[in-house]
Motif scaffolding. Structure first.
Motif, PDB file in Angstrom:
ATOM      1  N   ILE A 168      96.841 107.050  90.490  1.00 54.18           N
ATOM      2  CA  ILE A 168      97.817 107.673  89.572  1.00 54.18           C
ATOM      3  C   ILE A 168      98.077 106.722  88.408  1.00 54.18           C
ATOM      4  O   ILE A 168      98.337 105.533  88.616  1.00 54.18           O
ATOM      5  CB  ILE A 168      99.145 107.991  90.299  1.00 54.18           C
ATOM      6  N   VAL A 169      97.982 107.252  87.190  1.00 51.07           N
ATOM      7  CA  VAL A 169      98.257 106.452  85.990  1.00 51.07           C
ATOM      8  C   VAL A 169      99.537 106.978  85.341  1.00 51.07           C
ATOM      9  O   VAL A 169      99.664 108.174  85.068  1.00 51.07           O
ATOM     10  CB  VAL A 169      97.098 106.543  84.967  1.00 51.07           C
ATOM     11  N   VAL A 170     100.483 106.065  85.126  1.00 52.85           N
ATOM     12  CA  VAL A 170     101.707 106.396  84.401  1.00 52.85           C
ATOM     13  C   VAL A 170     101.562 105.829  83.000  1.00 52.85           C
ATOM     14  O   VAL A 170     101.103 104.699  82.834  1.00 52.85           O
ATOM     15  CB  VAL A 170     102.943 105.772  85.093  1.00 52.85           C
ATOM     16  N   GLY A 171     101.926 106.608  81.973  1.00 55.22           N
ATOM     17  CA  GLY A 171     101.749 106.072  80.620  1.00 55.22           C
ATOM     18  C   GLY A 171     102.433 106.883  79.548  1.00 55.22           C
ATOM     19  O   GLY A 171     103.179 107.828  79.826  1.00 55.22           O
ATOM     20  N   THR A 172     102.141 106.481  78.325  1.00 55.82           N
ATOM     21  CA  THR A 172     102.707 107.136  77.131  1.00 55.82           C
ATOM     22  C   THR A 172     101.569 107.850  76.394  1.00 55.82           C
ATOM     23  O   THR A 172     100.559 108.193  76.996  1.00 55.82           O
ATOM     24  CB  THR A 172     103.355 106.084  76.212  1.00 55.82           C
ATOM     25  N   HIS A 173     101.735 108.017  75.065  1.00 59.43           N
ATOM     26  CA  HIS A 173     100.681 108.640  74.242  1.00 59.43           C
ATOM     27  C   HIS A 173      99.345 107.891  74.373  1.00 59.43           C
ATOM     28  O   HIS A 173      98.303 108.449  74.051  1.00 59.43           O
ATOM     29  CB  HIS A 173     101.089 108.632  72.766  1.00 59.43           C
ATOM     30  N   ALA A 174      99.408 106.625  74.825  1.00 65.18           N
ATOM     31  CA  ALA A 174      98.179 105.838  74.990  1.00 65.18           C
ATOM     32  C   ALA A 174      97.185 106.551  75.893  1.00 65.18           C
ATOM     33  O   ALA A 174      95.972 106.356  75.788  1.00 65.18           O
ATOM     34  CB  ALA A 174      98.528 104.465  75.573  1.00 65.18           C
ATOM     35  N   LEU A 175      97.670 107.403  76.791  1.00 68.60           N
ATOM     36  CA  LEU A 175      96.803 108.119  77.735  1.00 68.60           C
ATOM     37  C   LEU A 175      95.856 109.095  77.049  1.00 68.60           C
ATOM     38  O   LEU A 175      94.812 109.436  77.602  1.00 68.60           O
ATOM     39  CB  LEU A 175      97.657 108.888  78.756  1.00 68.60           C
ATOM     40  N   ILE A 176      96.245 109.587  75.862  1.00 69.12           N
ATOM     41  CA  ILE A 176      95.404 110.613  75.221  1.00 69.12           C
ATOM     42  C   ILE A 176      94.390 110.018  74.239  1.00 69.12           C
ATOM     43  O   ILE A 176      93.654 110.742  73.587  1.00 69.12           O
ATOM     44  CB  ILE A 176      96.257 111.701  74.507  1.00 69.12           C
TER      45      ILE A 176
END
Length: 687
Positions: free
Chosen positions: A371-379
């Motif tokens: 599971i990856v938790v993140g912000t806009h960096a994920l896109i």
């Protein structure tokens, strides 16, 4: 086909407008009004109307009444105001009374309006020393008076009302033949709606008020139909492309283990939502669901359970949050718990750089991270997943449709859960998020005590509040104190977080105090929040970065400074940070304001903690585009629909749209309607 080409030309740039007398300056003025195409001009509808059928004797008129008066001028003179402006003041009579007329910066009127002559004057009556009209329209009385209704448009200094009326009248005369019907024939007939051309003419050039209302009703259906079909057709396409695309083994051992470790039972509402999502997954259907519920209703636990279920069935999961601080909160709240189950959770944000980032990206791509938790960096383009199965988007209204789509495109299957802690009335949620199924968690976990809220206006009451806070801190409780800004602003007379922190350090020297805002680096944020959670800090001074996500059951005080600078939804979100434990909680709203809307918001906050009721009030007080970030779905630019009062119409048109798409298997058969949807949603093509 030729008709369609002519119709398409209506979407040409306004520079192509072929109307006599409309040059570059006028085009620039039209563009300043948001008119960029010929269609925009045709659909630039009046904001109100002047009812010139209200012909009155002076002796009959009342204050605040829009009237047409015939009167003889008995006096007229130019005077200078205190600000040295020229004011032309005239007095007229019709034998039943006297009426004063005032114009500013129009000294030539003294010569053009003749004493003893009869004129027609039109305007809004105000009560001063005498009844008066400021800036009335006028014309010489010819013995005849035509009763008419004049449209009033939003304008600017480069376009007079009369100039704009003429441009729109000439445009309609020239281009109305190219307008094609866009509401399907069966819908027009079933609901007895006016035709499109007729409606446009009657809104711009009405003969009476009744026909304006009929035309507006038709236009309300049209704009909702374009909106709903544009949203729902995407969903139909998604379902068609992804039916039974995957099959899960239905392993649930880790899910059961996690549930047993929680130490409390899920609410009935949480269980109901989990069942709804599980049914979609078990049937191989792509999940496309909005989970909404009040602050503290337990949406995150539902999302974590579904992520765990997908991980157990060989997929990866993602939680995307709008801010780094909220992403950190999600990470801290689930990483340790899930690690005990053998599930690896990592965080990816913009502040993670260099070799650490490269290693993370490699492990996400290889499937080592579950599971990856993140912000806009994920896109970002270089973020690749081994086998992404479920995406959870928190605070849905802060992300646009395109951002969601970019993340979905990274998945092998595009299951999507979006969470919103801003409660929205159900029928409205169905419309704003028309492409999503809607699940509502409508109850709070047991043991939650209502939060007592007080609006504080005076310095004396503020001192009492600080004394009360000190007593709570002595008992072992904790407090949030929120400011709207990070630093002092020259433009705004508001207290900043840094000023507030310094003041709290002076006021509460015996307690440990922390400061949190968006510019603090990530490791320091984590450390501050961790200390507050462990009660190593008793007071947390913060900006609105703690609006969502922070969960400290021992915190029982929320004090919001300059509370008049926040909307209802923001105030409700902040208040929801307390009231999460066994102890009674309190919220203090500090505000000195003369603004009526701010006063209304603060009174609503004092009177209720019901998020859905607050959402209703917020809709009434604010523009819909401000409240839920609905511009992405087009709700904020509806001209004929009030999203608070027209819920029945919204629901009806949504149902009509679903039936239409079912009947034609997701295809929009009318070329004109399809073109209007493409233009509204700025897409290349739809089915």
């Amino acid at each position: 086909m030729e008709e369609l080409m002519n119709y398409k030309n209506l979407y040409n740039k306004i520079e192509n407008l072929d109307i006599k007398g409309v040059g570059e300056k006028t085009i620039a003025a039209l563009k300043n009004l948001g008119i960029n195409t010929i269609m925009d001009l045709i659909y630039f509808f009046p904001r109100t109307y002047e009812d010139r059928s209200n012909i009155k004797k002076i002796g009959e008129i009342r204050s605040e009444e829009y009237v047409v008066v015939i009167g003889r001028i008995v006096s007229i003179e130019n005077r200078k105001t205190k600000t040295r402006k020229t004011m032309t003041a005239a007095r007229i009579t019709d034998g039943t009374g006297m009426l004063d007329l005032v114009w500013f910066q129009m000294p030539y009127l003294k010569k053009s309006l003749q004493i003893g002559e009869e004129y027609v004057f039109i305007g809004n009556v105000k009560r001063g020393y005498n009844f008066q009209i400021v800036g009335p329209e006028y014309r010489k009385y010819s013995g005849k008076l035509s009763e008419e209704i004049k449209p009033v448009y939003s304008s600017n200094r480069n376009l007079s009302q009369n100039g704009l009326r003429k441009i729109i009248r000439d445009t309609i005369k020239k281009y109305i033949p190219y307008i094609e019907e866009n509401i399907p024939c069966e819908i027009l007939q079933e609901y007895k709606l006016m035709g499109r051309k007729e409606a446009i003419l009657k809104i711009h050039l009405p003969k009476n008020l009744r026909e304006i209302e009929e035309a507006k009703n038709r236009m309300a259906v049209e704009e909702l139909l374009i909106l709903e079909l544009g949203i729902l057709s995407k969903r139909f396409q998604l379902d068609a492309d992804n039916t039974s695309k995957y099959k899960l083994n239905d392993d649930r051992h880790m899910v059961k283990k996690y549930l047993n470790s929680l130490g409390f039972e899920l609410t009935r509402a949480q269980k109901k939502v989990i069942t709804e999502i599980y049914k979609d997954l078990a049937g191989g259907k792509i999940v496309n669901r909005l989970i909404q519920g009040d602050v503290g209703s337990g949406k995150t636990i539902v999302a974590v359970l579904m992520l765990l279920y997908l991980v157990e069935n060989s997929y990866q999961g993602v939680i995307m949050a709008p801010t780094e601080i909220l992403a950190v909160q999600h990470y801290l709240s689930v990483a340790d718990d899930l690690a005990e189950l053998g599930v690896r959770v990592e965080i990816l944000t913009g502040s993670i750089k260099g070799k650490k980032r490269e290693k993370l990206l490699s492990e996400i791509r290889e499937g080592v991270i579950d599971i990856v938790v993140g912000t806009h960096a994920l896109i970002e383009d270089h973020v690749e997943f081994h086998k992404l199965g479920l995406i959870v988007v928190d605070e849905q209204h802060r992300f646009g449709v395109e951002q969601r789509k970019k993340l979905r495109d990274k998945g092998e299957i595009s299951n999507l859960l979006v969470m919103s802690a801003t409660p929205i009335p159900r029928s409205l949620a169905l419309s704003i998020y028309g492409d999503l199924d809607v699940s509502i968690i409508d109850e709070l976990p047991p043991g939650r005590t209502p939060i007592k809220t007080k609006w504080i206006e005076s310095d004396n009451d503020l001192e009492k509040a600080y004394d009360f806070i000190e007593k709570q801190l002595v008992k072992g409780r904790q407090a949030y104190i929120v400011a709207p800004l990070i630093e002092e602003s020259e433009k705004m007379a508001v207290t900043s977080a840094t000023e507030l922190y310094e003041e709290m350090v002076r006021r509460f020297p015996e307690f440990e105090i922390g400061l949190l805002h968006g510019r603090i680096k990530n490791p320091e944020k984590e450390e501050t929040m961790s200390k507050f959670k462990k009660n190593k800090l008793q007071i947390l001074v913060s900006t609105t970065v703690i609006e969502v996500g922070v969960n400290v059951p021992n915190a029982t005080i929320m004090m919001i400074t300059n509370a008049n600078r926040f909307g209802l939804a923001g105030l409700h979100q902040l208040r929801g940070r307390v009231g999460r434990g066994e102890h009674k909680s309190y919220c203090f709203l500090i505000a000195k304001t003369d603004n009526d809307i701010s006063k209304s918001r603060l009174k609503v906050m004092e009177s209720t903690t019901d998020g859905f009721l607050i959402a209703e009030e917020d809709l009434k007080l604010r523009k819909p585009g401000e409240i839920f970030g609905t511009r992405q779905s087009g709700m904020s630019d509806l001209k004929f629909v009030d999203i608070v009062h027209d819920v029945k119409t919204i629901k009806l048109v949504r149902d009509i749209s679903i039936e239409y798409l079912k009947k034609y298997r997701g295809e929009i058969r009318e070329n004109t309607l399809r073109m209007d949807i493409v233009e509204k949603f700025k897409v290349d093509e739809i089915k």
